[in-house]
Design a protein around this motif. Structure first.
Motif, mmCIF file in Angstrom:
data_model
loop_
_atom_site.group_PDB
_atom_site.id
_atom_site.type_symbol
_atom_site.label_atom_id
_atom_site.label_comp_id
_atom_site.label_asym_id
_atom_site.label_seq_id
_atom_site.Cartn_x
_atom_site.Cartn_y
_atom_site.Cartn_z
ATOM 1 N N THR A 127 8.759 -15.815 19.235
ATOM 2 C CA THR A 127 7.691 -16.427 18.905
ATOM 3 C C THR A 127 7.300 -17.725 19.622
ATOM 4 O O THR A 127 6.241 -18.576 19.324
ATOM 5 C CB THR A 127 7.742 -16.748 17.528
ATOM 6 N N GLN A 128 7.883 -18.034 20.754
ATOM 7 C CA GLN A 128 7.851 -19.105 21.380
ATOM 8 C C GLN A 128 6.304 -19.031 22.033
ATOM 9 O O GLN A 128 6.217 -18.104 22.731
ATOM 10 C CB GLN A 128 8.755 -19.243 22.825
ATOM 11 N N GLY A 129 5.684 -20.175 21.713
ATOM 12 C CA GLY A 129 4.259 -20.063 22.528
ATOM 13 C C GLY A 129 2.939 -19.816 21.371
ATOM 14 O O GLY A 129 1.904 -19.782 21.646
ATOM 15 N N MET A 130 3.504 -19.101 20.270
ATOM 16 C CA MET A 130 2.746 -18.750 19.258
ATOM 17 C C MET A 130 2.137 -19.591 18.316
ATOM 18 O O MET A 130 3.054 -20.607 18.021
ATOM 19 C CB MET A 130 3.278 -17.428 18.463
ATOM 20 N N ASN A 131 0.981 -19.848 17.912
ATOM 21 C CA ASN A 131 0.570 -20.867 16.710
ATOM 22 C C ASN A 131 1.061 -19.825 15.366
ATOM 23 O O ASN A 131 1.390 -18.773 15.522
ATOM 24 C CB ASN A 131 -0.727 -21.125 16.996
ATOM 25 N N MET A 132 0.807 -20.448 14.368
ATOM 26 C CA MET A 132 0.980 -19.916 12.911
ATOM 27 C C MET A 132 0.119 -18.765 12.888
ATOM 28 O O MET A 132 0.878 -17.763 12.084
ATOM 29 C CB MET A 132 0.780 -21.239 11.889
ATOM 30 N N LYS A 133 -1.006 -18.749 13.189
ATOM 31 C CA LYS A 133 -1.698 -17.600 13.115
ATOM 32 C C LYS A 133 -1.168 -16.505 13.722
ATOM 33 O O LYS A 133 -1.162 -15.159 13.193
ATOM 34 C CB LYS A 133 -3.174 -17.837 13.500
ATOM 35 N N LYS A 134 -1.206 -16.738 15.252
ATOM 36 C CA LYS A 134 -0.392 -15.675 16.051
ATOM 37 C C LYS A 134 1.057 -15.038 15.342
ATOM 38 O O LYS A 134 1.314 -13.592 15.467
ATOM 39 C CB LYS A 134 -0.302 -15.981 17.390
ATOM 40 N N LYS A 135 1.886 -15.858 14.936
ATOM 41 C CA LYS A 135 3.156 -15.400 14.434
ATOM 42 C C LYS A 135 2.824 -14.678 13.128
ATOM 43 O O LYS A 135 3.545 -13.572 12.993
ATOM 44 C CB LYS A 135 3.989 -16.757 14.009
ATOM 45 N N HIS A 136 2.109 -14.788 12.386
ATOM 46 C CA HIS A 136 1.806 -14.330 10.945
ATOM 47 C C HIS A 136 1.251 -13.023 11.530
ATOM 48 O O HIS A 136 1.738 -11.818 10.992
ATOM 49 C CB HIS A 136 0.682 -14.861 10.176
ATOM 50 N N GLU A 137 0.243 -12.793 12.448
ATOM 51 C CA GLU A 137 -0.346 -11.607 12.682
ATOM 52 C C GLU A 137 0.604 -10.621 13.486
ATOM 53 O O GLU A 137 0.925 -9.300 13.115
ATOM 54 C CB GLU A 137 -1.531 -11.775 13.671
ATOM 55 N N HIS A 178 0.813 -1.193 -0.183
ATOM 56 C CA HIS A 178 0.098 -0.112 0.076
ATOM 57 C C HIS A 178 0.799 1.431 -0.067
ATOM 58 O O HIS A 178 1.847 1.204 0.554
ATOM 59 C CB HIS A 178 -0.962 0.102 1.377
ATOM 60 N N PRO A 179 0.554 2.138 -0.585
ATOM 61 C CA PRO A 179 1.244 3.590 -0.823
ATOM 62 C C PRO A 179 1.518 4.160 0.633
ATOM 63 O O PRO A 179 2.662 4.731 0.574
ATOM 64 C CB PRO A 179 0.428 4.410 -1.676
ATOM 65 N N ILE A 180 0.808 3.844 1.756
ATOM 66 C CA ILE A 180 0.990 4.454 2.751
ATOM 67 C C ILE A 180 2.343 3.921 3.737
ATOM 68 O O ILE A 180 3.018 4.665 4.389
ATOM 69 C CB ILE A 180 -0.151 4.424 3.828
ATOM 70 N N PHE A 181 2.756 2.420 3.306
ATOM 71 C CA PHE A 181 3.907 2.128 3.796
ATOM 72 C C PHE A 181 4.676 1.458 2.590
ATOM 73 O O PHE A 181 4.689 0.199 2.568
ATOM 74 C CB PHE A 181 3.503 1.124 5.071
ATOM 75 N N PRO A 182 5.125 2.143 1.720
ATOM 76 C CA PRO A 182 5.817 1.413 0.553
ATOM 77 C C PRO A 182 6.961 0.557 0.713
ATOM 78 O O PRO A 182 7.416 -0.325 0.126
ATOM 79 C CB PRO A 182 6.149 2.574 -0.402
ATOM 80 N N ASN A 183 7.654 0.980 1.855
ATOM 81 C CA ASN A 183 9.259 0.260 2.148
ATOM 82 C C ASN A 183 8.910 -0.820 3.273
ATOM 83 O O ASN A 183 9.783 -1.188 3.918
ATOM 84 C CB ASN A 183 9.961 1.333 2.646
ATOM 85 N N LEU A 184 7.463 -1.209 3.569
ATOM 86 C CA LEU A 184 7.190 -2.257 4.538
ATOM 87 C C LEU A 184 7.915 -3.637 4.213
ATOM 88 O O LEU A 184 7.822 -4.126 3.016
ATOM 89 C CB LEU A 184 5.851 -2.469 4.489
ATOM 90 N N ARG A 185 8.584 -3.889 5.165
ATOM 91 C CA ARG A 185 9.419 -5.298 5.113
ATOM 92 C C ARG A 185 8.962 -5.978 6.309
ATOM 93 O O ARG A 185 9.391 -5.769 7.586
ATOM 94 C CB ARG A 185 10.883 -5.319 5.019
ATOM 95 N N VAL A 186 8.190 -7.261 6.233
ATOM 96 C CA VAL A 186 7.917 -7.991 7.480
ATOM 97 C C VAL A 186 9.135 -9.076 7.720
ATOM 98 O O VAL A 186 9.545 -9.931 7.163
ATOM 99 C CB VAL A 186 6.705 -8.816 7.076
ATOM 100 N N SER A 187 9.793 -8.746 8.851
ATOM 101 C CA SER A 187 10.962 -9.379 9.296
ATOM 102 C C SER A 187 10.941 -10.543 10.126
ATOM 103 O O SER A 187 9.817 -10.445 10.895
ATOM 104 C CB SER A 187 12.032 -8.474 10.172
ATOM 105 N N SER A 188 11.579 -11.432 10.294
ATOM 106 C CA SER A 188 11.434 -12.678 11.156
ATOM 107 C C SER A 188 11.493 -12.129 12.728
ATOM 108 O O SER A 188 12.613 -11.693 12.667
ATOM 109 C CB SER A 188 12.148 -13.720 10.576
ATOM 110 N N LEU A 189 10.780 -12.814 13.436
ATOM 111 C CA LEU A 189 10.994 -12.417 14.957
ATOM 112 C C LEU A 189 11.776 -13.325 15.568
ATOM 113 O O LEU A 189 12.377 -13.164 16.594
ATOM 114 C CB LEU A 189 9.699 -12.257 15.442
ATOM 115 N N GLY A 190 12.379 -14.490 15.041
ATOM 116 C CA GLY A 190 12.954 -15.219 15.709
ATOM 117 C C GLY A 190 12.227 -16.239 16.693
ATOM 118 O O GLY A 190 11.283 -15.987 16.945
ATOM 119 N N SER A 191 12.926 -17.553 17.353
ATOM 120 C CA SER A 191 12.097 -18.493 17.968
ATOM 121 C C SER A 191 11.694 -18.048 19.284
ATOM 122 O O SER A 191 10.938 -18.672 20.017
ATOM 123 C CB SER A 191 13.088 -19.780 17.672
ATOM 124 N N VAL A 192 12.727 -17.199 20.033
ATOM 125 C CA VAL A 192 12.482 -16.659 21.294
ATOM 126 C C VAL A 192 11.314 -15.845 21.514
ATOM 127 O O VAL A 192 10.408 -16.230 22.381
ATOM 128 C CB VAL A 192 13.748 -16.090 21.891
#
Length: 585
Positions: A118-128, A102-116
């Motif tokens: 994201t521990q305890g998160m399911n796939m849906k929560k990690k994505h969100e 979207h034009p309001i965040f043209p440089n958006l990059r979704v970076s990996s958060l790492g295992s620590v």
């Protein structure tokens, strides 16, 4: 074939109003269908609400095509009026394909958060959480995570992006869990800093505040005073204990002075803020000068309060915009429930899972007939029996898992009904033993009437001897009639209501009476579910229009932020106040 092109826009308030008017006009003739509840399907003969020609067509339709109906997929041989209904409906629904360019965040990059993190998160929560980290690029000095739950987003923004975050939630338990988890994560990051010889770097850890948000005013007060020592007290001993605040008292205390007298610009972020909480966020964004930007993803439309059911002087969750209030668009609980349906999740269901869901809807509607005939006084109280359908599926799943199948032992508690029956892509490997068991259950949970067709033990299906325990179980499962499962459903439902199944109640007779109409449940529910995304569209446009009605001082957009199959409530309202330094970078 796919439905027609969308022809509406919400870039301006005038366009949004036009879109909302078109939705209201479309829904008006179908209000009885929207207001219907599947529990009354047999008692109220609800299939008669549907055009006779449509029902005659859909009752012969394949399960796969029924599952695609809420997504707007049309078959050429359908009645022309049904095809037109689906095309017009789909043209009015917000596009939901994930949009990260979207034009309001043209440089958006979704970076990996790492295992620590994201521990305890399911796939849906990690994505969100990973995607909603767009809040890191807003340029604000402080972020308020509203309805923070266990603090997953707040911790990602604090530890990974080193932002100042205050996590607000109504549950003191959630705050304690957030703090305990943050302490574990802090140790990991501290060790990393020591290893990189940066041990003196100040590490940002999210603050937690427990607040029972009773109105938009109290949420505004919390947003504006959340860093004030009068209301938020940090633990001096580092124990991480959370602060519990009576938001109503805080609100009253602040009425004599300027609410928003801090110099720190704030960003409100709500990852699936439930019911009215998402609406309170929008009001707080408008009312509080300190709040410069907003990212709000709502959920649980069924919990929204409505003007028609509340006192006039109490702010309601719907409608919100000045345009919608006098328009008289009333949803009601059944319509708000329907708005929570996900076309993408429907499309991902397997045939067997869909048939099982249709059967369970039939069981619940038939159970209503039992109550009507034998417990009329209880029925007048509009009883709820809980999620007996899921409970039945879970019992049958465990029963199958406990059988002596030639697979490795499986932990039943690790397999949820959603994993087993909703057809979602899960973390289970495609060739794992868990999937084999689940597939076996799909095939034998609610089998069609007929002889045992099991083979592989040296005899034909006509003369199956079932000479070992494994085969005994499989064949008895395959022979299980739906009326037997219905009896189990009835016993469970009555037990939930505090009754036992009396000997004079013949549940098989009731099931036999309604059995010819059970094949109509799937077509009816699929057609009704197709209206869900349209109702959600109206709710979201009402919220967007509320911000657009603020004039040029606010810029607001509706953006499909998440993948709709992974996270069905994927529409984010992203807004900021013009003239502020808070913008996405």
């Amino acid at each position: 074939m796919a439905a027609g092109d969308r022809k509406y826009s919400c870039e301006s308030a005038a366009e949004t109003r036009e879109w909302m008017n078109a939705i209201a006009d479309f829904l008006r003739p179908f209000k009885p269908l929207v207001d219907a509840h599947v529990v009354n399907f047999f008692k109220g003969r609800l299939w008669e609400l549907v055009d006779e020609q449509w029902m005659a067509c859909l009752r012969k339709e394949s399960v796969e095509n029924l599952l695609n109906l809420p997504s707007g997929v049309i078959q050429d041989y359908w009645p022309l009026s049904l095809q037109e209904f689906v095309r017009n409906l789909t043209s009015l629904v917000l596009p939901r394909e994930q949009e990260l360019s979207h034009p309001i965040f043209p440089n958006l990059r979704v970076s990996s958060l790492g295992s620590v993190l994201t521990q305890g998160m399911n796939m849906k929560k990690k994505h969100e959480v990973a995607t909603n980290a767009i809040a890191s690029g807003v340029g604000a000095q402080k972020i308020i995570d509203v309805g923070s739950g266990q603090g997953y987003l707040a911790q990602a923004l604090s530890f990974h992006y080193q932002l100042v975050v205050i996590a607000i939630d109504a549950s003191l338990h959630h705050a304690d869990v957030t703090n305990a988890r943050a302490e574990r994560i802090k140790k990991h990051y501290a060790a990393k800093l020591r290893k990189s010889q940066q041990g003196n770097v100040h590490m940002k850890v999210p603050q937690t505040v427990t607040c029972h948000v009773l109105s938009s005013e109290t949420l505004t007060t919390m947003s504006s005073t959340s860093s004030d020592k009068e209301y938020v007290k940090q633990s001096s001993d580092g124990s991480g204990k959370s602060t519990e605040i009576n938001a109503l008292e805080s609100s009253k205390a602040g009425r004599g002075s300027t609410l928003c007298n801090q110099v720190t610009p704030l960003v409100l972020v709500g990852l699936h803020s439930c019911g009215d909480l998402s609406v309170n966020m929008l009001r707080s964004f408008v009312e509080c000068e300190q709040v410069k930007a907003l990212i709000c993803i709502g959920c649980c439309y069924n919990l929204l309060s409505e003007e028609c059911s509340m006192k006039f002087d109490v702010p309601c969750g719907f409608p919100l915009s000045n345009f919608a209030k006098p328009a008289g668009m009333k949803l009601g609980k059944n319509a708000r429930d329907l708005a929570c349906q996900s076309a993408e999740r429907w499309k991902c269901l397997t045939k067997d899972a869909a048939l099982q869901n249709f059967d369970l809807h039939a069981f619940r509607a038939a159970f209503q007939m039992v109550l009507d005939k034998h417990y009329p006084e209880t029925l007048k109280l509009s009883p709820t029996i809980g999620r007996q359908g899921k409970a039945l599926r879970r019992r049958l799943l465990r029963r199958n898992l406990a059988s002596q199948l030639d697979v490795k032992e499986v932990d039943c508690s690790a397999i949820t009904p959603e994993m087993a029956f909703q057809g979602k892509k899960s973390s289970l490997a495609q060739n794992s033993s868990e999937v084999e068991v689940i597939n076996h259950l799909h095939n034998h949970l609610v089998p069609e009437d007929g002889p045992c067709t099991m083979s592989g033990h040296g005899q034909s299906s006509q003369s199956c001897a079932c000479y070992n325990n494994k085969c005994d179980f499989i064949c008895s499962s395959a022979k299980a009639h739906k009326d037997v499962l219905f009896e189990e459903f009835v016993k469970s439902g009555l037990d939930h209501l505090g009754f036992s199944l009396a000997q004079n109640i013949n549940v098989f007779e009731i099931w036999k009476e309604i059995r010819p109409y059970t094949e109509l449940v799937g077509p009816f529910w699929s057609l009704r579910a197709s209206l869900g995304p349209l109702i959600e569209t109206y709710i979201l446009l009402d919220r967007l229009l509320f911000l657009q009605e603020q004039g040029e001082s606010v810029q607001a957009f509706l953006i499909p932020l998440f993948h709709p199959t992974i996270s069905p409530r994927n529409m984010a309202i992203v807004a900021w106040k013009t003239g502020s330094d808070t913008m996405w970078t």
